[in-house]
Design a protein around this motif. Structure first.
Motif, PDB file in Angstrom:
ATOM      1  N   MET A 156     169.780 128.790  32.893  1.00 50.92           N
ATOM      2  CA  MET A 156     168.818 128.987  33.987  1.00 50.92           C
ATOM      3  C   MET A 156     168.460 130.450  34.205  1.00 50.92           C
ATOM      4  O   MET A 156     167.501 130.764  34.896  1.00 50.92           O
ATOM      5  CB  MET A 156     169.357 128.374  35.278  1.00 50.92           C
ATOM      6  CG  MET A 156     169.303 126.845  35.307  1.00 50.92           C
ATOM      7  SD  MET A 156     167.635 126.186  35.065  1.00 50.92           S
ATOM      8  CE  MET A 156     166.828 126.808  36.550  1.00 50.92           C
ATOM      9  N   SER A 157     169.222 131.360  33.596  1.00 52.04           N
ATOM     10  CA  SER A 157     168.854 132.774  33.711  1.00 52.04           C
ATOM     11  C   SER A 157     167.816 133.158  32.655  1.00 52.04           C
ATOM     12  O   SER A 157     167.383 134.309  32.605  1.00 52.04           O
ATOM     13  CB  SER A 157     170.090 133.667  33.578  1.00 52.04           C
ATOM     14  OG  SER A 157     170.509 133.721  32.236  1.00 52.04           O
ATOM     15  N   ASP A 158     167.424 132.188  31.813  1.00 52.46           N
ATOM     16  CA  ASP A 158     166.427 132.416  30.748  1.00 52.46           C
ATOM     17  C   ASP A 158     166.884 133.525  29.811  1.00 52.46           C
ATOM     18  O   ASP A 158     166.189 134.512  29.587  1.00 52.46           O
ATOM     19  CB  ASP A 158     165.062 132.758  31.358  1.00 52.46           C
ATOM     20  CG  ASP A 158     163.949 132.797  30.319  1.00 52.46           C
ATOM     21  OD1 ASP A 158     164.078 132.110  29.289  1.00 52.46           O
ATOM     22  OD2 ASP A 158     162.969 133.525  30.526  1.00 52.46           O
ATOM     23  N   PRO A 159     168.081 133.357  29.205  1.00 53.95           N
ATOM     24  CA  PRO A 159     168.636 134.454  28.399  1.00 53.95           C
ATOM     25  C   PRO A 159     167.993 134.579  27.028  1.00 53.95           C
ATOM     26  O   PRO A 159     167.618 133.581  26.399  1.00 53.95           O
ATOM     27  CB  PRO A 159     170.110 134.051  28.254  1.00 53.95           C
ATOM     28  CG  PRO A 159     170.077 132.547  28.292  1.00 53.95           C
ATOM     29  CD  PRO A 159     168.980 132.193  29.251  1.00 53.95           C
ATOM     30  N   ASP A 160     167.891 135.823  26.551  1.00 52.85           N
ATOM     31  CA  ASP A 160     167.565 136.055  25.146  1.00 52.85           C
ATOM     32  C   ASP A 160     168.794 135.825  24.286  1.00 52.85           C
ATOM     33  O   ASP A 160     168.688 135.431  23.126  1.00 52.85           O
ATOM     34  CB  ASP A 160     167.067 137.491  24.947  1.00 52.85           C
ATOM     35  CG  ASP A 160     165.770 137.744  25.688  1.00 52.85           C
ATOM     36  OD1 ASP A 160     164.803 137.012  25.447  1.00 52.85           O
ATOM     37  OD2 ASP A 160     165.740 138.669  26.527  1.00 52.85           O
TER      38      ASP A 160
END
Length: 240
Positions: A156-160
């Motif tokens: 949910m943190s939209d990580p790379d």
């Protein structure tokens, strides 16, 4: 993998707990779109490496570069904002919060509500059990459900770059395979992953490349099919 961009580069880091040295010059690279694993026995330094990348520890020597910028010494909140998220060992969920609240907590630094809702649906696609559990407290979930929530919250943190620490720990064999399949699916969908896993068989089955860590040092690395039968893997796990 050299034609892909280096997303993360850990270069010769030395890390201490107080005066006790835990890492002795660990180096590793993760390229975009890869699933890379670190394997090794208990106390080898795998979790310490992840904790250092995610800003919970600072290297006394060496550097960590992410997307071309040095990040060693940055705090955990800043590391998440830069695009690195961790699904930690032991899950570390907010036990008194609901499943839904835990998921939204993973997106605490994001302001684009539409994108957050889109990622929530993506998490539900990967973990179809979660939508039926949204009102349940995290502490009331089974171990497998908690692990799914842990990974979902990290996504949910939209990580790379997604750091995963022992996702199979304490799970029944059938669930281990399920989680392994989901990790593979994430990679296949373009998520870059650095996986720490004590289950070497699982890790080597699903990963592109691997690093074998023993007593705070990388003792072997390479494509996983080449690592599988090496003396380093046997030594790390069986003392042979």
């Amino acid at each position: 993998m050299s034609n892909k961009e280096t997303l993360l580069s850990v270069d010769d880091i030395e890390v201490f707990y107080g005066e006790t040295q835990a890492l002795f010059g660990v180096s590793l690279d993760v390229y975009e779109g890869e699933l890379v694993t670190m394997i090794g026995g208990n106390g080898a330094g795998k979790t310490t490496t992840l904790r250092t990348i995610s800003g919970l520890l600072s290297p006394r020597v060496g550097s960590i570069t992410f997307k071309g910028d040095g990040i060693a010494g940055e705090g955990p909140d800043e590391i998440v904002k830069l695009g690195i998220s961790q699904a930690p060992e032991g899950r570390m969920l907010f036990s008194g919060l609901t499943v839904e609240e835990n998921l939204y907590a993973g997106a605490y630094h994001r302001s684009d509500e539409a994108a957050v809702e889109e990622d929530l649906e993506m998490v539900y696609d990967y973990f179809p059990q979660l939508p039926d559990l949204l009102d349940h407290n995290a502490e009331d979930l089974s171990g497998g459900q908690q692990q799914m929530l842990t990974i979902g919250r990290a996504l949910m943190s939209d990580p790379d770059l997604l750091l995963m620490d022992e996702p199979s720990l304490g799970l029944a064999p059938q669930l281990v395979q399920t989680i392994g399949g989901i990790v593979e699916d994430l990679r296949d969908d373009g998520q870059t992953i650095l996986l720490v896993e004590q289950n070497a068989e699982l890790a080597l089955d699903i990963s592109d490349r691997g690093y074998v860590v023993q007593t705070g040092e990388v003792v072997a690395s390479g494509p996983t099919e080449e690592l599988r039968d090496t003396d380093a893997v046997r030594s790390a796990y069986f003392g042979q």
